[in-house]
Design a protein around this motif. Sequence first.
Motif, PDB file in Angstrom:
ATOM      1  N   GLY A 295      38.214  34.971  58.091  1.00 14.78           N
ATOM      2  CA  GLY A 295      38.251  34.110  56.928  1.00 14.78           C
ATOM      3  C   GLY A 295      37.476  34.753  55.797  1.00 14.78           C
ATOM      4  O   GLY A 295      36.440  35.399  56.030  1.00 14.78           O
ATOM      5  N   TYR A 296      37.974  34.609  54.573  1.00 18.35           N
ATOM      6  CA  TYR A 296      37.330  35.158  53.385  1.00 18.35           C
ATOM      7  C   TYR A 296      37.115  34.016  52.403  1.00 18.35           C
ATOM      8  O   TYR A 296      38.027  33.218  52.141  1.00 18.35           O
ATOM      9  CB  TYR A 296      38.223  36.237  52.758  1.00 18.35           C
ATOM     10  CG  TYR A 296      37.698  36.841  51.473  1.00 18.35           C
ATOM     11  CD1 TYR A 296      37.052  38.073  51.479  1.00 18.35           C
ATOM     12  CD2 TYR A 296      37.875  36.208  50.242  1.00 18.35           C
ATOM     13  CE1 TYR A 296      36.579  38.640  50.299  1.00 18.35           C
ATOM     14  CE2 TYR A 296      37.405  36.762  49.055  1.00 18.35           C
ATOM     15  CZ  TYR A 296      36.756  37.981  49.092  1.00 18.35           C
ATOM     16  OH  TYR A 296      36.290  38.547  47.926  1.00 18.35           O
ATOM     17  N   ASN A 297      35.908  33.939  51.828  1.00 19.95           N
ATOM     18  CA  ASN A 297      35.583  32.838  50.920  1.00 19.95           C
ATOM     19  C   ASN A 297      34.632  33.367  49.844  1.00 19.95           C
ATOM     20  O   ASN A 297      33.541  33.862  50.147  1.00 19.95           O
ATOM     21  CB  ASN A 297      34.914  31.708  51.709  1.00 19.95           C
ATOM     22  CG  ASN A 297      34.703  30.460  50.874  1.00 19.95           C
ATOM     23  OD1 ASN A 297      35.131  30.394  49.723  1.00 19.95           O
ATOM     24  ND2 ASN A 297      34.031  29.478  51.430  1.00 19.95           N
ATOM     25  N   ARG A 298      35.076  33.289  48.568  1.00 20.79           N
ATOM     26  CA  ARG A 298      34.217  33.771  47.473  1.00 20.79           C
ATOM     27  C   ARG A 298      34.343  32.862  46.266  1.00 20.79           C
ATOM     28  O   ARG A 298      35.448  32.528  45.833  1.00 20.79           O
ATOM     29  CB  ARG A 298      34.583  35.211  47.066  1.00 20.79           C
ATOM     30  CG  ARG A 298      33.758  35.743  45.898  1.00 20.79           C
ATOM     31  CD  ARG A 298      33.945  37.235  45.694  1.00 20.79           C
ATOM     32  NE  ARG A 298      35.270  37.587  45.225  1.00 20.79           N
ATOM     33  CZ  ARG A 298      35.653  37.577  43.943  1.00 20.79           C
ATOM     34  NH1 ARG A 298      34.797  37.166  43.002  1.00 20.79           N
ATOM     35  NH2 ARG A 298      36.866  37.955  43.594  1.00 20.79           N
ATOM     36  N   ASN A 299      33.203  32.465  45.715  1.00 18.06           N
ATOM     37  CA  ASN A 299      33.134  31.720  44.455  1.00 18.06           C
ATOM     38  C   ASN A 299      32.637  32.652  43.353  1.00 18.06           C
ATOM     39  O   ASN A 299      31.861  33.587  43.622  1.00 18.06           O
ATOM     40  CB  ASN A 299      32.160  30.542  44.566  1.00 18.06           C
ATOM     41  CG  ASN A 299      32.653  29.471  45.517  1.00 18.06           C
ATOM     42  OD1 ASN A 299      33.721  28.912  45.327  1.00 18.06           O
ATOM     43  ND2 ASN A 299      31.871  29.186  46.543  1.00 18.06           N
ATOM     44  N   ARG A 300      33.081  32.388  42.132  1.00 24.52           N
ATOM     45  CA  ARG A 300      32.567  33.175  41.009  1.00 24.52           C
ATOM     46  C   ARG A 300      31.051  33.025  40.952  1.00 24.52           C
ATOM     47  O   ARG A 300      30.506  31.929  41.068  1.00 24.52           O
ATOM     48  CB  ARG A 300      33.186  32.705  39.696  1.00 24.52           C
ATOM     49  CG  ARG A 300      32.636  33.417  38.473  1.00 24.52           C
ATOM     50  CD  ARG A 300      33.259  32.881  37.206  1.00 24.52           C
ATOM     51  NE  ARG A 300      34.634  33.329  37.039  1.00 24.52           N
ATOM     52  CZ  ARG A 300      35.449  32.910  36.076  1.00 24.52           C
ATOM     53  NH1 ARG A 300      35.025  31.997  35.217  1.00 24.52           N
ATOM     54  NH2 ARG A 300      36.682  33.371  35.973  1.00 24.52           N
ATOM     55  N   GLY A 301      30.377  34.115  40.821  1.00 22.41           N
ATOM     56  CA  GLY A 301      28.923  34.096  40.774  1.00 22.41           C
ATOM     57  C   GLY A 301      28.274  34.452  42.097  1.00 22.41           C
ATOM     58  O   GLY A 301      27.082  34.761  42.139  1.00 22.41           O
ATOM     59  N   ASP A 302      29.034  34.424  43.185  1.00 20.76           N
ATOM     60  CA  ASP A 302      28.478  34.824  44.480  1.00 20.76           C
ATOM     61  C   ASP A 302      28.164  36.314  44.458  1.00 20.76           C
ATOM     62  O   ASP A 302      28.930  37.122  43.907  1.00 20.76           O
ATOM     63  CB  ASP A 302      29.473  34.546  45.611  1.00 20.76           C
ATOM     64  CG  ASP A 302      29.616  33.063  45.909  1.00 20.76           C
ATOM     65  OD1 ASP A 302      28.793  32.279  45.388  1.00 20.76           O
ATOM     66  OD2 ASP A 302      30.541  32.698  46.654  1.00 20.76           O
ATOM     67  N   THR A 303      27.045  36.689  45.061  1.00 23.58           N
ATOM     68  CA  THR A 303      26.710  38.107  45.149  1.00 23.58           C
ATOM     69  C   THR A 303      27.614  38.834  46.134  1.00 23.58           C
ATOM     70  O   THR A 303      27.837  40.039  46.015  1.00 23.58           O
ATOM     71  CB  THR A 303      25.246  38.279  45.582  1.00 23.58           C
ATOM     72  OG1 THR A 303      25.035  37.583  46.836  1.00 23.58           O
ATOM     73  CG2 THR A 303      24.305  37.695  44.528  1.00 23.58           C
ATOM     74  N   ALA A 304      28.136  38.099  47.102  1.00 21.92           N
ATOM     75  CA  ALA A 304      29.051  38.703  48.080  1.00 21.92           C
ATOM     76  C   ALA A 304      29.924  37.608  48.672  1.00 21.92           C
ATOM     77  O   ALA A 304      29.524  36.435  48.731  1.00 21.92           O
ATOM     78  CB  ALA A 304      28.273  39.419  49.187  1.00 21.92           C
ATOM     79  N   ALA A 305      31.102  37.989  49.100  1.00 18.43           N
ATOM     80  CA  ALA A 305      32.002  37.033  49.740  1.00 18.43           C
ATOM     81  C   ALA A 305      31.506  36.704  51.145  1.00 18.43           C
ATOM     82  O   ALA A 305      30.839  37.515  51.799  1.00 18.43           O
ATOM     83  CB  ALA A 305      33.411  37.609  49.813  1.00 18.43           C
ATOM     84  N   GLU A 306      31.830  35.502  51.599  1.00 12.87           N
ATOM     85  CA  GLU A 306      31.535  35.106  52.970  1.00 12.87           C
ATOM     86  C   GLU A 306      32.731  35.472  53.841  1.00 12.87           C
ATOM     87  O   GLU A 306      33.859  35.035  53.601  1.00 12.87           O
ATOM     88  CB  GLU A 306      31.289  33.601  53.042  1.00 12.87           C
ATOM     89  CG  GLU A 306      31.033  33.083  54.447  1.00 12.87           C
ATOM     90  CD  GLU A 306      30.919  31.569  54.486  1.00 12.87           C
ATOM     91  OE1 GLU A 306      31.013  31.011  55.583  1.00 12.87           O
ATOM     92  OE2 GLU A 306      30.753  30.966  53.399  1.00 12.87           O
ATOM     93  N   VAL A 307      32.504  36.302  54.833  1.00 10.13           N
ATOM     94  CA  VAL A 307      33.566  36.733  55.747  1.00 10.13           C
ATOM     95  C   VAL A 307      33.142  36.376  57.163  1.00 10.13           C
ATOM     96  O   VAL A 307      32.017  36.646  57.570  1.00 10.13           O
ATOM     97  CB  VAL A 307      33.823  38.255  55.638  1.00 10.13           C
ATOM     98  CG1 VAL A 307      34.892  38.688  56.626  1.00 10.13           C
ATOM     99  CG2 VAL A 307      34.235  38.617  54.222  1.00 10.13           C
ATOM    100  N   SER A 308      34.047  35.746  57.906  1.00 11.09           N
ATOM    101  CA  SER A 308      33.700  35.314  59.257  1.00 11.09           C
ATOM    102  C   SER A 308      34.912  35.422  60.169  1.00 11.09           C
ATOM    103  O   SER A 308      36.062  35.426  59.713  1.00 11.09           O
ATOM    104  CB  SER A 308      33.194  33.864  59.240  1.00 11.09           C
ATOM    105  OG  SER A 308      34.179  33.005  58.699  1.00 11.09           O
TER     106      SER A 308
END
Length: 340
Positions: A295-308
Motif C-alpha cells: 500500500g502507498y499513501n502520501r499527502n502533500r507536505g509529507d516528508t515521505a510516503a507511507e508504504v506498507s
Amino acid sequence: MPAQPLRSVPTNIITGFLGSGKTTAINHLLSLKPASERWAVLINEFGQIGVDASLVTHSDGVEIRELAGGCLCCALGPSLPITLATLLRKARPHRLLIEPTGLGHPARIVDTLQGPQFASVLDLRSIICMLDPAVLNQPDVLQQPGFLDQLNLADVIVLNRIDLAESDLTREALTLSQNMFPPKQEVFTVDRGQLDLAWLDLVHDGQLSAQFPEAHAEAAKVNSLLAPAASQPERPPLPGQPLLKQGQAQGYFSYGWVFAAADRFDYSAIRAHLDSVSEAIRIKAALGIGHAWVGYNRNRGDTAAEVSELAWRRDSRIEILADRQMDSTELEKHLLACLQ
C-alpha cells in the motif's frame, strides 16, 4: 468412465478474528444450501485437537474437512494444496467454503487458490470478513497484524453480533469499514451470523463493482464534491489496459486507475514516479509488486510516503487527488511505463 475435471468451482473464504462468528455464519449458509447442490467446507483451526468441525452442521450434500494444529497461511501452508485437492476429488462440490483460523493471514491462502494448481479449478468469489464491533474496545486485537490483514483482504465486511454491541461501537465500525481503501463491495450488519446466500457471489472473476471509495478519511469533504466529469463506460481492466475514472468539482480533480490483477509493477519505478507527482494533494495506491502487494499513501507536505505490506489481492489501483487539472493520458503513460 472417468469423472470430468472440475472447473471454476465457486469458492469463498469466510474470515474474521477469534470470536467474530465465522462458524455460526457457515452453519447458517449451509442451512440455505440448495438441496440439489454438494458443498465442501475446509476448516482450519489453530488448536491441536480441532473442535470447529464438530460445531459445523453435518448434513446431506456437505463434505467437511478440518486441518488443526496451526495456520494454513504458515505452519500448515504446505498441507493446503494436498488437503484441498483430496477434498475436491472426494466431494466434487458445487461450492467450496474455507474458514481460516482467526489468527491467520489469509492472503497466502488466496495466493494458493489463485496459483497455477487451482487457477482453473476454483473460481474465487467474495472474501467475507466477520467483524464484531466490540473489538474496537480491545486494543490488543486492533494491534494484531492478522486482524488488519483480514479486513484489508475482504471484499465484504459483515458486522456481526450487533444485537450485543454498543450502538456507538457499531456506528464507528460501520464508518471505518465503509471508508477503507481499497473499498469494499459491501458492508452489512447482522445478528447471529445471518448471511445472505447472494453475498457469496458479489465478486465474480475478480471484477469489482466498487472500484473507488466515495470518501477518504482525510479528504472526505473534498471527495464528497467530486462527481464524474462525464459518463464513462464500465469495463473490466485488461492486462496493460487499466480502467480510468475521473472527476472534478470546485477546483479539485480526481484521477483513478484500476489495473488487472495480472499486472505487476516494478517497485523502484512506481515508487519514484508516485513520489514525483508534486501536483497531488493526496495519492493512495494498492500495488502488486512481483509476488508481494504493498500500500502507498502520501499527502502533500509529507516528508515521505507511507508504504506498507498489503493483504489486498484483487487488482492494483491508484488514485490521485489534485487541485489543478492534470493530463490523464500523460499520467497513465507514466504508470504503464512502471509495469514489469
